[in-house]
Design a protein around this motif. Sequence first.
Motif, PDB file in Angstrom:
ATOM      1  N   LYS A 216       0.701  -1.113  -0.036  1.00 31.53           N
ATOM      2  CA  LYS A 216      -0.536  -0.128  -0.163  1.00 31.53           C
ATOM      3  C   LYS A 216       0.629   1.086  -0.523  1.00 31.53           C
ATOM      4  CE  LYS A 216      -3.337   2.730   2.914  1.00 31.53           C
ATOM      5  NZ  LYS A 216      -4.466   2.148   4.140  1.00 31.53           N
ATOM      6  N   LEU A 217       0.797   2.289  -1.285  1.00 34.56           N
ATOM      7  CA  LEU A 217       0.689   3.604  -0.937  1.00 34.56           C
ATOM      8  C   LEU A 217       1.227   4.200  -0.078  1.00 34.56           C
ATOM      9  CD1 LEU A 217       2.837   5.001  -2.285  1.00 34.56           C
ATOM     10  CD2 LEU A 217       1.111   6.268  -3.555  1.00 34.56           C
ATOM     11  N   MET A 218       2.240   4.858   1.697  1.00 31.74           N
ATOM     12  CA  MET A 218       1.854   4.847   2.154  1.00 31.74           C
ATOM     13  C   MET A 218       2.451   6.654   2.050  1.00 31.74           C
ATOM     14  SD  MET A 218       0.480   2.782   3.704  1.00 31.74           S
ATOM     15  CE  MET A 218       0.307   3.582   5.135  1.00 31.74           C
ATOM     16  N   GLU A 219       2.832   7.114   1.217  1.00 29.91           N
ATOM     17  CA  GLU A 219       3.407   8.693   0.711  1.00 29.91           C
ATOM     18  C   GLU A 219       4.185   8.426  -0.102  1.00 29.91           C
ATOM     19  OE1 GLU A 219       6.022  10.449   4.286  1.00 29.91           O
ATOM     20  OE2 GLU A 219       4.415  11.070   4.957  1.00 29.91           O
ATOM     21  N   THR A 220       4.054   9.714  -0.678  1.00 38.45           N
ATOM     22  CA  THR A 220       5.615  10.591  -1.898  1.00 38.45           C
ATOM     23  C   THR A 220       5.778  11.849  -1.485  1.00 38.45           C
ATOM     24  OG1 THR A 220       3.820   9.314  -3.436  1.00 38.45           O
ATOM     25  CG2 THR A 220       5.405  11.174  -4.119  1.00 38.45           C
ATOM     26  N   LYS A 221       7.010  11.810  -1.571  1.00 44.48           N
ATOM     27  CA  LYS A 221       7.628  13.373  -0.930  1.00 44.48           C
ATOM     28  C   LYS A 221       9.204  13.372  -1.638  1.00 44.48           C
ATOM     29  CE  LYS A 221       7.243  12.738   4.501  1.00 44.48           C
ATOM     30  NZ  LYS A 221       7.651  13.508   5.164  1.00 44.48           N
ATOM     31  N   GLU A 222       8.932  14.897  -2.082  1.00 38.98           N
ATOM     32  CA  GLU A 222      10.228  15.536  -3.189  1.00 38.98           C
ATOM     33  C   GLU A 222      11.815  15.196  -2.061  1.00 38.98           C
ATOM     34  OE1 GLU A 222      11.330  19.011  -5.639  1.00 38.98           O
ATOM     35  OE2 GLU A 222       9.851  18.832  -5.253  1.00 38.98           O
ATOM     36  N   ASN A 223      12.269  15.017  -2.919  1.00 38.97           N
ATOM     37  CA  ASN A 223      13.876  14.891  -2.110  1.00 38.97           C
ATOM     38  C   ASN A 223      14.276  14.558  -0.724  1.00 38.97           C
ATOM     39  OD1 ASN A 223      15.344  15.139  -4.808  1.00 38.97           O
ATOM     40  ND2 ASN A 223      15.037  17.389  -4.288  1.00 38.97           N
ATOM     41  N   VAL A 224      12.622  13.986  -0.005  1.00 37.73           N
ATOM     42  CA  VAL A 224      13.163  13.826   1.416  1.00 37.73           C
ATOM     43  C   VAL A 224      12.988  12.278   1.697  1.00 37.73           C
ATOM     44  CG1 VAL A 224      12.066  13.195   3.881  1.00 37.73           C
ATOM     45  CG2 VAL A 224      11.432  15.650   2.347  1.00 37.73           C
ATOM     46  N   ASN A 225      14.066  11.599   2.119  1.00 34.41           N
ATOM     47  CA  ASN A 225      15.184   9.976   1.811  1.00 34.41           C
ATOM     48  C   ASN A 225      14.234   9.060   2.872  1.00 34.41           C
ATOM     49  OD1 ASN A 225      16.646  11.815   3.905  1.00 34.41           O
ATOM     50  ND2 ASN A 225      18.098   9.589   2.835  1.00 34.41           N
ATOM     51  N   PHE A 226      13.595  10.063   3.929  1.00 34.19           N
ATOM     52  CA  PHE A 226      12.929   8.681   5.113  1.00 34.19           C
ATOM     53  C   PHE A 226      11.256   8.680   5.172  1.00 34.19           C
ATOM     54  CE2 PHE A 226      13.551  12.313   6.953  1.00 34.19           C
ATOM     55  CZ  PHE A 226      13.459  13.164   7.704  1.00 34.19           C
ATOM     56  N   PHE A 227      11.046   7.302   5.540  1.00 27.41           N
ATOM     57  CA  PHE A 227       9.602   7.628   5.934  1.00 27.41           C
ATOM     58  C   PHE A 227       9.451   6.816   7.417  1.00 27.41           C
ATOM     59  CE2 PHE A 227       6.144   5.126   5.919  1.00 27.41           C
ATOM     60  CZ  PHE A 227       5.012   5.335   5.505  1.00 27.41           C
ATOM     61  N   GLU A 228       8.513   7.696   7.892  1.00 26.09           N
ATOM     62  CA  GLU A 228       8.458   7.008   9.679  1.00 26.09           C
ATOM     63  C   GLU A 228       7.627   6.471   9.529  1.00 26.09           C
ATOM     64  OE1 GLU A 228      11.887   9.703  11.565  1.00 26.09           O
ATOM     65  OE2 GLU A 228       9.437  10.446  12.395  1.00 26.09           O
ATOM     66  N   PHE A 229       6.847   5.934  10.109  1.00 26.22           N
ATOM     67  CA  PHE A 229       4.945   4.641  10.747  1.00 26.22           C
ATOM     68  C   PHE A 229       5.572   4.608  11.807  1.00 26.22           C
ATOM     69  CE2 PHE A 229       7.753   1.835   8.243  1.00 26.22           C
ATOM     70  CZ  PHE A 229       7.148   0.843   8.207  1.00 26.22           C
ATOM     71  N   VAL A 230       3.752   3.728  12.225  1.00 23.05           N
ATOM     72  CA  VAL A 230       3.715   2.977  13.630  1.00 23.05           C
ATOM     73  C   VAL A 230       3.818   1.567  12.701  1.00 23.05           C
ATOM     74  CG1 VAL A 230       3.046   2.507  15.403  1.00 23.05           C
ATOM     75  CG2 VAL A 230       3.635   4.593  15.313  1.00 23.05           C
ATOM     76  N   HIS A 231       3.420   0.888  12.702  1.00 22.25           N
ATOM     77  CA  HIS A 231       3.200  -0.350  12.803  1.00 22.25           C
ATOM     78  C   HIS A 231       2.304  -1.403  13.966  1.00 22.25           C
ATOM     79  CE1 HIS A 231       2.665  -3.807   9.252  1.00 22.25           C
ATOM     80  NE2 HIS A 231       2.675  -4.535  10.179  1.00 22.25           N
ATOM     81  N   ASN A 232       0.508  -2.292  13.429  1.00 18.91           N
ATOM     82  CA  ASN A 232       0.328  -1.991  15.054  1.00 18.91           C
ATOM     83  C   ASN A 232      -0.451  -3.997  14.752  1.00 18.91           C
ATOM     84  OD1 ASN A 232      -1.722  -2.930  12.674  1.00 18.91           O
ATOM     85  ND2 ASN A 232      -2.904  -0.910  13.008  1.00 18.91           N
TER      86      ASN A 232
END
Length: 465
Positions: A216-232
Motif C-alpha cells: 500500500k502506497l503510504m507517502e510520496t515526498k520530494e528529496n526526502v529520503n526517509f519515512f516514519e510509520f507505526v505498525h500495529n
Amino acid sequence: MFWSTLTMLILKTGIVLLLFPGVLCVLRNCDELVVKHGREIKAWSPGVTDMSALDNIVDEKFDIHVSNTGPAVIGSEIDFLAELSAETIVTEKKRFLYHWMNDADNSEKLEATNNYKSNISSYIFDSDLILPNKYKMKVCVYKRHKEFYVKVAENQTLFELTASLNGRANVHQNLTHQKTYQNIFCAMKTMQYSVNLTDKFSIAPTFWFEWYVDGKLMETKENVNFFEFVHNRTGISELRAKVTMDSFGMEEKLHGTWSKSIYFEEEIQKVDVLAATEVVSSDPITLNVTFDGSDVQICWRIVDLSNSSLFDWSCDHPLSRGWYLTPEYSLPRGQYVAQVNVTNDVSAVSTQSHVLSVYSGGGSGTSSTLVVPVFFSLLGLVIIFVGTAYIVRIRRKSNVEVADFDFHPEIDSQGSQGSQILSRIRGTLSDLFQRNEYIRRHRLAKYHRTSAKMYGSIEGSDDEL
C-alpha cells in the motif's frame, strides 16, 4: 513493447562488440619497460635480452591496492584510487608512472607523479554503447630509473555499471533491548525506513521517493529520503521504496527500487511472579509467572538470602501465551527470593518475587509463627463476645425487691475469710444466673390479681377445696 526493447538491446550489444572488440576480452599485460621521450610515454623494449637484469634495478618491493566507489548508474560519476605501498616509504627522489586502462570504454590514462597514490575522480561512463555490466579497471605502476621506467607493481579492481539508481535501504527503531537477529522490530512503536543514494551527479537532480507498506502506497515526498510509520500488528511485513530521478539532458528518467521483509514482535511491558509466602521444607514449590509480549523466553533462579548462595539459571520458552508455571522445587529451611528475567528479540523485563520462607515441620504446613497470632486473635474475639453478652443481659434486668435480713453476727463469722469470699462469689454468680433465668421466662408474662384476702392465705382452685 517487450520485443522492441529486446531487439534494441541485442542491436546495441552487437554494435558494442563491433566497435570495441576488446571490451569483453582480457586487458593487455603491463609492459616490463617503458622509455620517456619528451612528453610522450610509450612502451619500448630497448633490446634487453636478459630480463633478470631488471631485478637489479628495482631494489625494493612494492604492493598496489586499487579500489572504486561503484556500483554506479550509467551517466553518473565514479572514482578510482590506486595506493602504492613499500617496506620503506621515501617521498624524496621518487618518481612513479601510473598507467590506467579499463575494458568498459577502452580508454587509457597516464599519470607521472612522485606520490604513492594516484586516482581517477568523477569519471563518467556516459556512452550509449556501454551496457550495464561488471568491468575491470587495471593500473600498472612504474618506477623511474635514469631514462627508463621499470614496472614495480600492477593490480586491478572490478567495478559495476548499472541501469538503475544505486543506494542502501535502512530500517531503524529506537529500542532499549535488541538481540543480534536482523530485521526484527517492535510493533506499536515508531520506526524509520530510509534510502541513502550513492550515485553522484555533477548537477544536483530532483528525486521523488515513494514509500509502500505491505503493498500500500503510504507517502510520496520530494528529496526526502526517509519515512516514519507505526505498525500495529505482529508478524511479517513487506517494505518497499521507489525512487525516481528527474532527467536532465537524458532521454529517460532513472529509477531505483528497494524492498525489505521484516518481522514485528510485541514488546514486554509487565511481568509478575506469584509464589507461596511460606511453605514446609518437605513440600515442593512452583513459581507462576504472568507476562505480556510475544515470543518470550523466561529465565529464573532462586537466591538464598541467609548466605547469598545462588542457584543456577534455568530458561524455557512457555507454550502458553501470558503465563508460565515453573517445575517444582524442594528447598531446605531458610528465606529465598525468586529472580525472573523475561526477554524477547525487542525487549526485556526483570523482576523478583516476595520473600519465601521455608520451615521445618509436618505435612500440614502450619508453622509456630502462625499458631500464636491466630490463637490470641481467637481468644480476643471470645472475650469481646462474652463481655458484650454480659452487658446486654445487665441492661435488660428488671427491678426486683429484695428483703434485707439482719442475721446474727455468729452466722457471718463462720468459716475463714478466704472461704467466705469464695462463698460470696459463688452465691453472687448463682443469684445472677437464677435471676436472669427468671427474667427470661417471665418478662413477657401478664400478671393477674390474686384472690387472696389476707396475709398467709393461698389462692387455689375449687377442686382443691
